[in-house]
Motif scaffolding. Structure first.
Motif, PDB file in Angstrom:
ATOM      1  N   ALA A  37      -1.481  -1.773 -15.992  1.00 47.49           N
ATOM      2  CA  ALA A  37      -1.297  -0.366 -15.981  1.00 47.49           C
ATOM      3  C   ALA A  37      -2.290   0.428 -15.172  1.00 47.49           C
ATOM      4  N   LEU A  38      -3.621  -0.072 -15.470  1.00 48.06           N
ATOM      5  CA  LEU A  38      -4.882   0.457 -14.379  1.00 48.06           C
ATOM      6  C   LEU A  38      -4.537   0.089 -13.002  1.00 48.06           C
ATOM      7  N   LEU A  39      -4.222  -1.085 -12.754  1.00 49.75           N
ATOM      8  CA  LEU A  39      -4.028  -1.417 -11.402  1.00 49.75           C
ATOM      9  C   LEU A  39      -2.834  -0.619 -10.781  1.00 49.75           C
ATOM     10  N   LEU A  40      -1.618  -0.493 -11.457  1.00 49.41           N
ATOM     11  CA  LEU A  40      -0.556   0.062 -10.825  1.00 49.41           C
ATOM     12  C   LEU A  40      -0.789   1.675 -10.585  1.00 49.41           C
ATOM     13  N   GLY A  41      -1.603   1.915 -11.535  1.00 46.35           N
ATOM     14  CA  GLY A  41      -2.103   3.643 -11.497  1.00 46.35           C
ATOM     15  C   GLY A  41      -2.914   3.750 -10.045  1.00 46.35           C
ATOM     16  N   VAL A  42      -3.755   2.707 -10.015  1.00 48.63           N
ATOM     17  CA  VAL A  42      -4.801   2.577  -8.611  1.00 48.63           C
ATOM     18  C   VAL A  42      -3.803   2.738  -7.350  1.00 48.63           C
ATOM     19  N   VAL A  43      -3.094   1.852  -7.446  1.00 48.68           N
ATOM     20  CA  VAL A  43      -2.060   1.483  -6.475  1.00 48.68           C
ATOM     21  C   VAL A  43      -1.279   2.774  -6.001  1.00 48.68           C
ATOM     22  N   PHE A  44      -0.819   3.339  -7.100  1.00 45.50           N
ATOM     23  CA  PHE A  44      -0.002   4.617  -6.942  1.00 45.50           C
ATOM     24  C   PHE A  44      -0.736   5.800  -6.433  1.00 45.50           C
ATOM     25  N   ILE A  45      -2.017   5.728  -6.763  1.00 44.67           N
ATOM     26  CA  ILE A  45      -2.962   7.060  -6.311  1.00 44.67           C
ATOM     27  C   ILE A  45      -3.098   6.787  -4.624  1.00 44.67           C
ATOM     28  N   ILE A  46      -3.620   5.584  -4.441  1.00 45.60           N
ATOM     29  CA  ILE A  46      -3.962   5.176  -3.020  1.00 45.60           C
ATOM     30  C   ILE A  46      -2.511   5.480  -2.291  1.00 45.60           C
ATOM     31  N   LEU A  47      -1.504   5.081  -2.693  1.00 46.54           N
ATOM     32  CA  LEU A  47      -0.155   5.238  -1.626  1.00 46.54           C
ATOM     33  C   LEU A  47      -0.024   6.736  -1.599  1.00 46.54           C
ATOM     34  N   GLN A  48       0.048   7.661  -2.842  1.00 48.92           N
ATOM     35  CA  GLN A  48       0.125   8.746  -2.648  1.00 48.92           C
ATOM     36  C   GLN A  48      -0.676   9.644  -1.713  1.00 48.92           C
ATOM     37  N   LEU A  49      -2.033   9.003  -1.565  1.00 55.58           N
ATOM     38  CA  LEU A  49      -2.993   9.780  -0.603  1.00 55.58           C
ATOM     39  C   LEU A  49      -2.731   9.581   0.452  1.00 55.58           C
ATOM     40  N   LEU A  50      -2.388   8.249   0.966  1.00 60.97           N
ATOM     41  CA  LEU A  50      -1.727   7.817   2.334  1.00 60.97           C
ATOM     42  C   LEU A  50      -0.628   8.725   2.870  1.00 60.97           C
ATOM     43  N   ALA A  51       0.234   8.577   1.875  1.00 58.77           N
ATOM     44  CA  ALA A  51       1.544   9.461   2.039  1.00 58.77           C
ATOM     45  C   ALA A  51       1.365  10.968   2.392  1.00 58.77           C
ATOM     46  N   TYR A  52       0.477  11.649   1.660  1.00 62.37           N
ATOM     47  CA  TYR A  52      -0.078  12.928   1.533  1.00 62.37           C
ATOM     48  C   TYR A  52      -0.700  13.476   2.906  1.00 62.37           C
ATOM     49  N   ASN A  53      -1.623  12.235   3.369  1.00 62.86           N
ATOM     50  CA  ASN A  53      -2.463  12.383   4.744  1.00 62.86           C
ATOM     51  C   ASN A  53      -1.404  12.079   5.839  1.00 62.86           C
ATOM     52  N   GLY A  54      -0.381  11.590   5.524  1.00 67.37           N
ATOM     53  CA  GLY A  54       0.743  11.211   6.730  1.00 67.37           C
ATOM     54  C   GLY A  54       0.548   9.856   7.459  1.00 67.37           C
ATOM     55  N   TYR A  55      -0.205   9.096   6.797  1.00 67.09           N
ATOM     56  CA  TYR A  55      -0.360   7.871   7.330  1.00 67.09           C
ATOM     57  C   TYR A  55       0.881   6.863   6.880  1.00 67.09           C
ATOM     58  N   ILE A  56       1.492   7.108   5.786  1.00 68.93           N
ATOM     59  CA  ILE A  56       2.743   6.331   5.672  1.00 68.93           C
ATOM     60  C   ILE A  56       3.932   7.148   4.906  1.00 68.93           C
ATOM     61  N   SER A  57       4.993   6.417   5.053  1.00 69.96           N
ATOM     62  CA  SER A  57       6.154   7.310   4.376  1.00 69.96           C
ATOM     63  C   SER A  57       6.872   6.493   3.449  1.00 69.96           C
ATOM     64  N   ILE A  58       7.013   7.008   2.270  1.00 65.27           N
ATOM     65  CA  ILE A  58       7.520   5.965   1.101  1.00 65.27           C
ATOM     66  C   ILE A  58       8.801   6.500   0.893  1.00 65.27           C
ATOM     67  N   ASP A  59       9.995   5.309   0.830  1.00 67.78           N
ATOM     68  CA  ASP A  59      11.119   5.595   0.217  1.00 67.78           C
ATOM     69  C   ASP A  59      11.046   5.229  -1.339  1.00 67.78           C
ATOM     70  N   TRP A  60      10.786   6.228  -1.984  1.00 71.50           N
ATOM     71  CA  TRP A  60      10.867   5.762  -3.293  1.00 71.50           C
ATOM     72  C   TRP A  60      12.121   5.469  -4.180  1.00 71.50           C
ATOM     73  N   GLY A  61      13.297   5.964  -3.403  1.00 75.11           N
ATOM     74  CA  GLY A  61      14.542   5.375  -4.024  1.00 75.11           C
ATOM     75  C   GLY A  61      14.595   3.838  -3.818  1.00 75.11           C
ATOM     76  N   ALA A  62      14.107   3.359  -2.706  1.00 78.78           N
ATOM     77  CA  ALA A  62      14.171   2.015  -2.428  1.00 78.78           C
ATOM     78  C   ALA A  62      13.113   1.124  -3.398  1.00 78.78           C
ATOM     79  N   VAL A  63      11.888   1.786  -3.688  1.00 84.09           N
ATOM     80  CA  VAL A  63      11.049   1.327  -4.522  1.00 84.09           C
ATOM     81  C   VAL A  63      11.693   1.215  -6.148  1.00 84.09           C
ATOM     82  N   GLU A  64      12.346   2.322  -6.394  1.00 86.72           N
ATOM     83  CA  GLU A  64      13.103   2.155  -7.828  1.00 86.72           C
ATOM     84  C   GLU A  64      14.109   1.158  -7.826  1.00 86.72           C
ATOM     85  N   THR A  65      14.814   1.081  -6.892  1.00 86.17           N
ATOM     86  CA  THR A  65      15.915  -0.109  -6.803  1.00 86.17           C
ATOM     87  C   THR A  65      15.258  -1.507  -6.843  1.00 86.17           C
TER      88      THR A  65
END
Length: 108
Positions: A37-65
């Motif tokens: 849970a800790l590792l997944l939380g850290v990865v999520f925060i990092i991904l959100q920071l990268l997405a917020y700053n425009g470095y990446i774009s995440i298709d959360w629908g594909a991730v959920e599938t």
């Protein structure tokens, strides 16, 4: 709680080997779950920071599938069901193992 203190809180004579094995596996499972849970939380925060700053774009629908397919197989059996079947396979002391697992998970 220190693993060496785990057995002090369990009525050892009542649980027997199956209960002790279940308690140890339950205790370890909770520790692994917390770390995951800790590792997944850290990865999520990092991904959100990268997405917020425009470095990446995440298709959360594909991730959920993808996550849904990893969690539940085509026959409808969950990963937790498969894990429990693996842990309790060929155990003549399944009830004691199950009770010990719950106790160990609670103490973990």
């Amino acid at each position: 709680m220190d693993p060496s203190q785990l057995l002090e809180h369990i009525p050892v004579a009542q649980l027997g080997f199956g209960g002790i094995a279940g308690a140890v596996v339950g205790y370890a499972s909770k520790k692994v779950a917390k770390l995951t849970a800790l590792l997944l939380g850290v990865v999520f925060i990092i991904l959100q920071l990268l997405a917020y700053n425009g470095y990446i774009s995440i298709d959360w629908g594909a991730v959920e599938t993808s996550a849904q397919h990893a969690w539940v197989n085509p026959q409808g059996v969950t990963m937790a069901d498969r894990l429990w079947a693996m842990l309790s396979a060929n155990l003549p002391f399944g009830a004691a193992f199950g009770a010990g697992f719950v106790i160990g998970f609670k103490l973990g």
